[in-house]
Design a protein around this motif. Structure first.
Motif, PDB file in Angstrom:
ATOM      1  N   TYR A 141       0.856  -1.186   0.000  1.00  0.00           N
ATOM      2  CA  TYR A 141       0.000   0.000   0.000  1.00  0.00           C
ATOM      3  C   TYR A 141       0.887   1.228   0.000  1.00  0.00           C
ATOM      4  N   ASN A 142       0.262   2.366  -0.334  1.00  0.00           N
ATOM      5  CA  ASN A 142       0.972   3.636  -0.295  1.00  0.00           C
ATOM      6  C   ASN A 142       0.415   4.475   0.856  1.00  0.00           C
ATOM      7  N   ARG A 143      -0.197   5.606   0.580  1.00  0.00           N
ATOM      8  CA  ARG A 143      -0.655   6.483   1.673  1.00  0.00           C
ATOM      9  C   ARG A 143      -1.976   6.021   2.286  1.00  0.00           C
ATOM     10  N   ASP A 144      -2.870   5.503   1.455  1.00  0.00           N
ATOM     11  CA  ASP A 144      -4.189   5.089   1.941  1.00  0.00           C
ATOM     12  C   ASP A 144      -4.068   3.689   2.531  1.00  0.00           C
ATOM     13  N   THR A 145      -4.169   3.587   3.836  1.00  0.00           N
ATOM     14  CA  THR A 145      -3.953   2.306   4.526  1.00  0.00           C
ATOM     15  C   THR A 145      -5.250   1.642   4.977  1.00  0.00           C
ATOM     16  N   ASP A 164       4.175  -6.805   5.596  1.00  0.00           N
ATOM     17  CA  ASP A 164       3.593  -5.475   5.683  1.00  0.00           C
ATOM     18  C   ASP A 164       4.461  -4.566   4.808  1.00  0.00           C
ATOM     19  N   ASN A 165       3.956  -4.282   3.597  1.00  0.00           N
ATOM     20  CA  ASN A 165       4.753  -3.620   2.565  1.00  0.00           C
ATOM     21  C   ASN A 165       6.033  -4.407   2.287  1.00  0.00           C
ATOM     22  N   LEU A 173       6.672   1.721  -5.061  1.00  0.00           N
ATOM     23  CA  LEU A 173       6.174   1.244  -6.348  1.00  0.00           C
ATOM     24  C   LEU A 173       4.705   0.868  -6.199  1.00  0.00           C
ATOM     25  N   ASN A 174       3.833   1.749  -6.676  1.00  0.00           N
ATOM     26  CA  ASN A 174       2.385   1.545  -6.496  1.00  0.00           C
ATOM     27  C   ASN A 174       1.612   2.203  -7.633  1.00  0.00           C
ATOM     28  N   MET A 175       2.223   2.223  -8.822  1.00  0.00           N
ATOM     29  CA  MET A 175       1.733   3.072  -9.898  1.00  0.00           C
ATOM     30  C   MET A 175       0.269   2.849 -10.243  1.00  0.00           C
ATOM     31  N   THR A 176      -0.131   1.604 -10.463  1.00  0.00           N
ATOM     32  CA  THR A 176      -1.495   1.344 -10.926  1.00  0.00           C
ATOM     33  C   THR A 176      -2.523   1.779  -9.887  1.00  0.00           C
ATOM     34  N   ALA A 187     -10.429   3.029  -1.679  1.00  0.00           N
ATOM     35  CA  ALA A 187      -9.548   2.162  -0.884  1.00  0.00           C
ATOM     36  C   ALA A 187      -8.946   1.074  -1.771  1.00  0.00           C
ATOM     37  N   SER A 188      -7.701   0.712  -1.484  1.00  0.00           N
ATOM     38  CA  SER A 188      -7.025  -0.267  -2.346  1.00  0.00           C
ATOM     39  C   SER A 188      -5.838  -0.881  -1.627  1.00  0.00           C
TER      40      SER A 188
END
Length: 230
Positions: A141-145, A164-165, A173-176, A187-188
């Motif tokens: 995940y990136n910023r949205d957890t 965990d990451n 690396l979370n481009m898509t 959320a993703s």
């Protein structure tokens, strides 16, 4: 929910010669082993739409932005990809990368999912070295957890050592998902299953048994309460 699989295929279209031995197309550098089959199984069980890549990540990597140096890799895990040296970047983006991401964007626009989950797999150890990867599964995940924390909690509650990451960070690396989920406030997370766990139909079925109810539980917890009008 919407399911994505950026590295579902090892196909090389006519007119593209990567200049590599055919057996490399069956390795993790060309395809996320088992990820496509797992995505299809989850989509069937959940009745969820899914978008799967139809060409190899060695042709073009759908999980890289168009300006990324690794978009059309010339080396992958120590293997030189000579046919990509000097490749027509604009042509491959136009033929493959742009249509893939347009398809996802249109589905997001028309269905407005509560959750977007990207399905990937990772190799137990890189050929070029590095530490072994002990996790059978990881959540990136990136910023949205919001969704990622629920997924980690649910997997660990079942006794799974959950990265965990890991094996790499979605903050790097979370481009898509950055493009199609975070940018739209959806959320993703990415699910990374170690590929030795899903290289057979039995392994795919086992992980679908684990992940399908987990995804349903997360959507239920993320969805606004009935009657709120949201």
């Amino acid at each position: 929910m919407l399911l994505l699989c950026d590295h579902a295929s090892n196909a090389v279209p006519d007119g593209i010669d990567l200049g590599i031995e055919a057996d490399l197309l069956d390795r993790h550098i060309a395809i996320d082993i088992g990820a496509g089959d797992l995505t299809r199984e989850l989509a069937a069980r959940l009745g969820a739409p899914a978008v799967l890549a139809t060409v190899s990540r060695l042709v073009i990597d759908f999980h890289r932005p168009p300006d990324h140096s690794g978009l059309i890799p010339t080396v992958s895990d120590g293997h030189v990809i000579p046919g990509n040296i000097g490749a027509d970047r604009h042509d491959r983006i136009t033929r493959f990368h742009a249509p893939y991401h347009r398809t996802i964007a249109e589905l997001v626009r028309t269905t407005r999912p509560t959750l977007i989950a990207a399905i990937h797999s990772f190799t137990p150890a890189l050929e070029t070295g590095g530490a072994p990867r002990p996790w059978p599964v990881g959540i990136l995940y990136n910023r949205d957890t919001r969704a990622a924390r629920l997924a980690i909690e649910l997997l660990r509650a079942q006794g799974f050592e959950t990265g965990d990451n890991e094996p790499y960070s979605g903050r790097q690396l979370n481009m898509t998902l950055n493009r199609h989920a975070e940018a739209s406030g959806i959320a993703s997370f990415a699910i990374e299953v170690r590929n030795d766990g899903i290289e057979s139909p039995q392994g795919v079925a086992k992980w679908a048994d684990i992940l399908a109810p987990m995804l349903l539980a997360i959507v239920a917890r993320l969805a606004p309460p009935a009657g709120t009008g949201l």
